[in-house]
Write an enzyme that holds these catalytic residues in place. Structure first.
Site, PDB file in Angstrom:
ATOM      1  N   HIS A 222     -35.938   1.361   7.506  1.00  0.00           N
ATOM      2  CA  HIS A 222     -36.086   0.465   6.398  1.00  0.00           C
ATOM      3  C   HIS A 222     -35.956  -1.072   7.164  1.00  0.00           C
ATOM      4  O   HIS A 222     -36.282  -2.023   6.715  1.00  0.00           O
ATOM      5  CB  HIS A 222     -34.932   0.724   5.427  1.00  0.00           C
ATOM      6  CG  HIS A 222     -35.351   1.714   3.989  1.00  0.00           C
ATOM      7  ND1 HIS A 222     -35.064   3.225   4.241  1.00  0.00           N
ATOM      8  CD2 HIS A 222     -36.301   1.576   3.188  1.00  0.00           C
ATOM      9  CE1 HIS A 222     -35.517   3.640   3.464  1.00  0.00           C
ATOM     10  NE2 HIS A 222     -36.182   3.017   2.712  1.00  0.00           N
ATOM     11  N   GLY A 223     -34.982  -0.784   8.129  1.00  0.00           N
ATOM     12  CA  GLY A 223     -34.967  -2.358   8.813  1.00  0.00           C
ATOM     13  C   GLY A 223     -33.610  -1.967   9.658  1.00  0.00           C
ATOM     14  O   GLY A 223     -32.620  -1.189   9.188  1.00  0.00           O
TER      15      GLY A 223
END
Length: 409
Positions: free
Chosen positions: A338-339
């Site tokens: 997701h990051g």
């Protein structure tokens, strides 16, 4: 050049504007008529998909369009070369090398903001994560021997299937290819059309009404109250948690329903992505109902393989330890996907530990709480507890805690 294209060609983001659906359905009519009479208009379908993909990446998104083209050529080369090598020899080192090369563009895109003050990577584009899942899944299935052939045009068609290109659901090549090459009979296709219409109406309710209310009407006020409360934890923060959680679900579930509906119109039964996740009685069941295509991808291509690899090397004495470690590592990887930000990583760790605790509780209940029977009351309590465990994870995922707790620092 980008400005000129932006003025002459409209930029249409997938499923964000009602008129987008008008264009989609009008230009899909020849495909629908063809499928009704048992024929797939492959050339027209190709032009149709290509045209809408071009409209996604015009104007200020032209650079993303160029990045998409280069990315597709990269994946074609990587998967094609691995197939050629795999047909001669099956080396683990080469498999890991090609897998790493396939993931490399996504890794750069995710790493760049963390290293350059949230500046997006120049090779990033809408949908790169989901295309990477498709390409890596293809390589893994070639490694396993379940995917023996490789046809560049068919792989390209699978990669850039327009309804799901930007945010999934994540399909598998063999399932997609089977659907594409086998035109549904008329009765089956009429059933698909009926479902498509129903999914479109539910999607509109989710994305344009409920998602809008929770995300654009209720959530901003709750955030303002939480920021004004002057304490890290407050009742308005609880509202933020609920509002964001519902916004996230209705926005993404609505999008996924749109993608599935348009796929059905085109004669492709793209898998569903959500199945009433807030009815889950435990965290494992939740991940069988939430973002199903992603969670099953991680289960099949990461979790099961980690368990197998650890058991093969006999790293632990207790058999339950393998699944516990794999849960944490699997969900951590999902968090990093997701990051590379602390709240995404914490979100992944939270769910990994939650799944581990969930399994431990089930084992304990079977051994020591045999008298605790499953009935409507215990199931209702389990659903409420699971719902709040999930909602808390969404609050972490939202990044609002980063704003609330570190404001002014």
């Amino acid at each position: 050049m980008s400005d000129l294209l932006g003025k002459t060609i409209p930029n249409l983001q997938p499923y964000n504007d009602p008129k987008y659906f008008v264009y989609l359905i009008i230009f899909a009519l020849p495909i629908i008529v063809g499928l009704f009479f048992g024929r797939r208009l492959k050339i027209y379908e190709t032009v149709y998909s290509a045209a809408f993909i071009v409209l996604m990446f015009t104007g200020d998104k032209l650079n993303q369009g160029i990045a998409l083209i280069l990315y597709i050529f990269w994946q074609l080369a990587i998967v094609g070369l691995y197939h050629r090598y795999r047909s001669v020899k099956n080396s683990a080192i080469v498999f890991y090398l090609y897998t790493a090369l396939s993931i490399l563009p996504l890794f750069i895109v995710k790493l760049t903001p963390a290293l350059d003050n949230d500046k997006p990577s120049i090779i990033g584009f809408l949908g790169i994560s989901y295309l990477t899942f498709r390409a890596v899944g293809m390589i893994i299935e070639m490694r396993d021997g379940v995917q023996k052939d490789f046809k560049p045009w068919h792989f390209l068609r699978f990669m850039v299937f327009m309804p799901t290109i930007s945010s999934g659901p994540i399909d598998r090549y063999r399932r997609f290819e089977k659907d594409y090459e086998n035109v549904p009979d008329r009765d089956h296709y009429l059933d698909m059309l009926e479902k498509a219409v129903r999914y479109l109406f539910i999607g509109f309710l989710y994305k344009f009404i409920l998602s809008y209310f929770f995300g654009s009407v209720a959530l901003p006020d709750a955030k303002s109250m939480a920021l004004a409360a002057g304490t890290p934890i407050s009742w308005p923060l609880l509202l933020v948690m609920y509002y964001y959680g519902f916004y996230l679900f209705f926005d993404f579930a609505g999008y996924s329903l749109f993608a599935v509906a348009i796929s059905y119109l085109l004669g492709i039964q793209t898998p569903m992505n959500f199945n009433q996740p807030f009815k889950s009685k435990n965290l494992k069941e939740f991940w069988n109902r939430w973002h199903i295509s992603l969670s099953f991808w991680f289960r099949d291509f990461i979790f099961i393989r980690m368990v197998f690899a650890m058991k093969k090397k006999r790293l632990f004495k207790k058999s339950t330890t393998y699944s516990s470690v794999a849960y944490v590592l699997n969900m951590l990887i999902m968090g990093f996907w997701h990051g590379i930000t602390w709240y995404y990583i914490l979100y992944g760790l939270y769910h990994g530990l939650g799944l581990m605790i969930n399994d431990a509780w089930i084992r304990y209940k079977r051994r020591h709480l045999k008298w605790l029977k499953s009935n409507w009351l215990t199931q209702a309590i389990a659903i409420v507890i699971t719902f709040h465990v999930v909602m808390l994870s969404f609050l972490i995922f939202s990044g609002f805690l980063n704003v609330l707790w570190f404001k002014g620092r």
